[in-house]
Design an enzyme around this catalytic site. Structure first.
Site, PDB file in Angstrom:
ATOM      1  N   ASP A  82       7.416  23.154  22.769  1.00  0.00           N
ATOM      2  CA  ASP A  82       8.031  24.379  22.256  1.00  0.00           C
ATOM      3  C   ASP A  82       7.776  25.517  23.256  1.00  0.00           C
ATOM      4  O   ASP A  82       6.642  25.701  23.711  1.00  0.00           O
ATOM      5  CB  ASP A  82       7.389  24.687  20.892  1.00  0.00           C
ATOM      6  CG  ASP A  82       8.087  25.806  20.142  1.00  0.00           C
ATOM      7  OD1 ASP A  82       9.278  26.048  20.397  1.00  0.00           O
ATOM      8  OD2 ASP A  82       7.422  26.429  19.279  1.00  0.00           O
ATOM      9  N   HIS A  83       8.804  26.258  23.588  1.00  0.00           N
ATOM     10  CA  HIS A  83       8.683  27.408  24.501  1.00  0.00           C
ATOM     11  C   HIS A  83       7.994  27.076  25.830  1.00  0.00           C
ATOM     12  O   HIS A  83       7.045  27.774  26.230  1.00  0.00           O
ATOM     13  CB  HIS A  83       7.941  28.576  23.829  1.00  0.00           C
ATOM     14  CG  HIS A  83       8.721  29.183  22.706  1.00  0.00           C
ATOM     15  ND1 HIS A  83       9.820  29.979  22.926  1.00  0.00           N
ATOM     16  CD2 HIS A  83       8.577  29.084  21.363  1.00  0.00           C
ATOM     17  CE1 HIS A  83      10.310  30.350  21.747  1.00  0.00           C
ATOM     18  NE2 HIS A  83       9.592  29.820  20.783  1.00  0.00           N
ATOM     19  N   HIS A 178       9.952  35.593  15.547  1.00  0.00           N
ATOM     20  CA  HIS A 178       8.759  34.755  15.364  1.00  0.00           C
ATOM     21  C   HIS A 178       7.672  35.498  14.587  1.00  0.00           C
ATOM     22  O   HIS A 178       7.481  36.701  14.774  1.00  0.00           O
ATOM     23  CB  HIS A 178       8.160  34.374  16.713  1.00  0.00           C
ATOM     24  CG  HIS A 178       9.044  33.513  17.554  1.00  0.00           C
ATOM     25  ND1 HIS A 178       9.799  34.001  18.583  1.00  0.00           N
ATOM     26  CD2 HIS A 178       9.290  32.183  17.516  1.00  0.00           C
ATOM     27  CE1 HIS A 178      10.463  33.010  19.151  1.00  0.00           C
ATOM     28  NE2 HIS A 178      10.184  31.892  18.528  1.00  0.00           N
ATOM     29  N   GLY A 179       6.955  34.759  13.751  1.00  0.00           N
ATOM     30  CA  GLY A 179       5.773  35.330  13.106  1.00  0.00           C
ATOM     31  C   GLY A 179       6.060  35.901  11.735  1.00  0.00           C
ATOM     32  O   GLY A 179       7.063  35.570  11.103  1.00  0.00           O
ATOM     33  N   SER A 211      10.074  30.929   9.682  1.00  0.00           N
ATOM     34  CA  SER A 211       9.166  31.383   8.621  1.00  0.00           C
ATOM     35  C   SER A 211       9.602  32.716   8.026  1.00  0.00           C
ATOM     36  O   SER A 211      10.006  33.623   8.770  1.00  0.00           O
ATOM     37  CB  SER A 211       7.747  31.544   9.180  1.00  0.00           C
ATOM     38  OG  SER A 211       7.268  30.302   9.601  1.00  0.00           O
ATOM     39  N   ASN A 230      12.806  25.892  13.524  1.00  0.00           N
ATOM     40  CA  ASN A 230      11.398  25.922  13.940  1.00  0.00           C
ATOM     41  C   ASN A 230      10.562  26.660  12.907  1.00  0.00           C
ATOM     42  O   ASN A 230      10.897  27.795  12.531  1.00  0.00           O
ATOM     43  CB  ASN A 230      11.267  26.676  15.261  1.00  0.00           C
ATOM     44  CG  ASN A 230      11.743  25.861  16.444  1.00  0.00           C
ATOM     45  OD1 ASN A 230      12.386  24.830  16.290  1.00  0.00           O
ATOM     46  ND2 ASN A 230      11.421  26.325  17.626  1.00  0.00           N
ATOM     47  N   VAL A 231       9.472  26.026  12.503  1.00  0.00           N
ATOM     48  CA  VAL A 231       8.586  26.659  11.519  1.00  0.00           C
ATOM     49  C   VAL A 231       7.134  26.532  11.984  1.00  0.00           C
ATOM     50  O   VAL A 231       6.630  25.423  12.154  1.00  0.00           O
ATOM     51  CB  VAL A 231       8.747  25.997  10.124  1.00  0.00           C
ATOM     52  CG1 VAL A 231       7.828  26.672   9.113  1.00  0.00           C
ATOM     53  CG2 VAL A 231      10.194  26.051   9.656  1.00  0.00           C
ATOM     54  N   THR A 233       4.594  29.776  11.439  1.00  0.00           N
ATOM     55  CA  THR A 233       3.760  30.697  10.656  1.00  0.00           C
ATOM     56  C   THR A 233       3.584  30.217   9.210  1.00  0.00           C
ATOM     57  O   THR A 233       2.470  30.209   8.684  1.00  0.00           O
ATOM     58  CB  THR A 233       4.390  32.110  10.687  1.00  0.00           C
ATOM     59  OG1 THR A 233       4.516  32.482  12.069  1.00  0.00           O
ATOM     60  CG2 THR A 233       3.539  33.129   9.975  1.00  0.00           C
TER      61      THR A 233
END
Ligand code: 13P
Length: 294
Positions: A82-83, A178-179, A211, A230-231, A233
């Site tokens: 990822d990333h 994200h987050g 998330s 994508n999950v 958090t």
């Protein structure tokens, strides 16, 4: 079975569901995620970032374990970087046996993103590994980045990007981040842009920052062409909360009991999520098109 992401996501796109990609940083999380997928007859993606690998998911120990679990699994499992921040990290993970790599040069100028992604595609494809890249930029919820339309993926640029890089899946910026979002805040997604991207690209699109994005948004995004969500958090919070609850209920609970509670909670969470995004009961694919590396 251990597979790359290409055919897994193409099947999802064709049949109108999405595959969950869960950042998993230890054996318990990876096992919970894979077992949840097996019980739901769903494809699944286990993923980790370089930072996560440094902090806890030491890849020299964890990756062989995840690959063993994936090979043994009764459903398709992909192990994704990822990333991926640079070429060296991508090559490291290719050597370790990851079956998909993401190269994230989305914070760089367009031409540099194309150049870096193209090199990764050439290398990974030669090894039967699929590639995800990002165009536009999915930032951080804490800084309110999801609301910054300047970051959103431009449709014409996306068409050129995919043509020049031949990437297998594209992470798009349409309003998530994200987050953890501020409490009571649900992001507003640009569904019109998502529809334009889907129509123009006709390829698997990825939603980062799954998330806290709300069930309605997620379902609409899947209906609108998102094939991978994508999950991180929420999955980490589920594990941490299960540990706290276990301690609250039994202050004498030992390490093993705490870990067992966390693993069970992650598994329940992933099973529910799989059903929400419709990837349950989908495990009979045709992997003839280089989907399987076995
Ligand atoms: P969240 O932490 O918001 O779920 O984002 C995860 C992610 O997109 C990983 O690439």
């Amino acid at each position: 079975m251990l597979v790359n992401m290409k055919e897994m996501l193409r099947s999802a796109g064709r049949d109108g569901y999405a595959v969950m990609a869960v950042n998993s940083v230890n054996m318990e999380m990876a096992r919970a995620v894979i077992e949840a997928a097996e019980e739901e007859h769903s494809p699944i993606i286990v993923q980790m970032t370089r930072i996560q690998m440094k902090a806890l998911a030491h890849p020299e120990d964890l990756v062989p374990m995840v690959l063993t679990m994936a090979r043994r699994a009764s459903v398709p499992v992909c192990l994704n970087l990822d990333h991926g921040p640079d070429y060296a990290t991508v090559v490291d993970t290719l050597r370790m046996g990851f079956t998909n790599v993401m190269i994230d040069a989305s914070a760089l100028p367009f031409e540099e993103n194309v150049r870096r992604t193209r090199i990764v595609v050439d290398t990974a494809h030669a090894m039967g590994v699929s590639v995800e890249a990002e165009l536009g930029h999915v930032g951080q919820a804490a800084s309110g980045d999801g609301k910054t339309e300047d970051f959103y993926t431009n449709v014409e640029q996306a068409v050129e990007f995919v043509r020049r890089t031949e990437v297998d899946a594209l992470a798009v910026a349409v309003g998530t981040a994200h987050g953890k979002y501020p409490s009571n805040y649900v992001p507003k997604l640009d569904f019109r842009r998502l529809a334009e991207l889907r129509d123009a690209l006709q390829m698997p699109l990825v939603l980062h920052g799954g998330s806290g994005s709300g069930e309605e948004n997620i379902k609409k995004a899947v209906a609108g062409g998102i094939c991978k969500i994508n999950v991180k958090t929420d999955a980490f919070a589920v594990a941490a909360n299960a540990m706290k609850e276990k301690w609250a209920e039994d202050p004498e609970a030992d390490y093993m009991e705490i870990m067992v509670a966390a693993e069970a909670a992650v598994k329940r969470f992933v099973k529910e999520y799989i059903r929400m995004i419709g990837s349950n009961d989908r495990y009979t694919f045709d992997y003839a098109d280089n989907g399987s590396r076995e």
